[in-house]
Design a protein around this motif. Structure first.
Motif: not given
Length: 133
Positions: A23-28, A80-82, A90-99, A114-118
C-alpha cells in the motif's frame, strides 16, 4: 484443465495476493485537540508515552523531533516524529523486510503508524497528561 493452465492460474493468483499487501506509505500530519496541550513538553510526553505503550523503541529524542522504531518478528520500521506544542507529524524514515518500493510498503507498516497516531491522540486527551512526572 491442463497441468500448465493450473500452474499458470496458481502463479497469477499468487502474484495478485502479493500485490494486495503493498500500500502507499501513510505519513501522519496531525494536531492536538485544542485544550489538550499546554506546551511542547506536554506534546513530547504524550508521544513518548504512546510510543512506549505501543511497544516502539525510542532511538533518539531531541527537542522537536523523536526517532523511533518498531520490530515485529523479522520486520522493522523506523519513523521520525516532528512535533511542536500543537502539532505532530509521523513520517516514514526506513524499514527492513517490509518491501518498501517507490512509495509503497507492506500494509502492516500503515497499521502500526495509524495505531501509534491513535495512541498519541489518546494520550493527548488523557487527564494524566497534566500530572507532573
Amino acid at each position: 484443465m491442463s497441468r500448465f493452465n493450473r500452474i499458470a492460474l496458481l502463479a497469477l493468483l499468487l502474484v495478485g495476493i502479493t500485490a494486495c499487501t503493498s500500500k502507499p506509505v501513510v505519513d501522519i500530519e496531525n494536531s492536538a485537540p485544542p485544550a489538550a496541550v499546554r506546551g511542547e513538553d506536554d506534546m513530547r510526553r504524550a508521544i513518548l508515552t504512546a510510543l512506549q505503550r505501543r511497544q516502539w523503541t525510542v532511538e533518539r529524542a531531541d527537542q522537536g523531533q523523536i526517532l523511533a522504531l518498531i520490530t515485529r518478528r523479522s520486520h522493522q520500521a523506523q519513523v521520525t516524529i516532528a512535533y511542536t506544542a500543537s502539532t505532530y507529524a509521523i513520517r516514514y524514515r526506513d524499514s527492513h523486510n517490509l518491501d518498501y518500493r517507490k512509495g509503497k510498503i507492506h500494509r502492516n507498516y500503515n497499521r502500526w503508524v495509524q495505531n501509534l497516531d491513535r495512541g498519541i491522540q489518546q494520550e493527548l486527551s488523557s487527564p494524566s497528561l497534566y500530572m507532573p512526572q
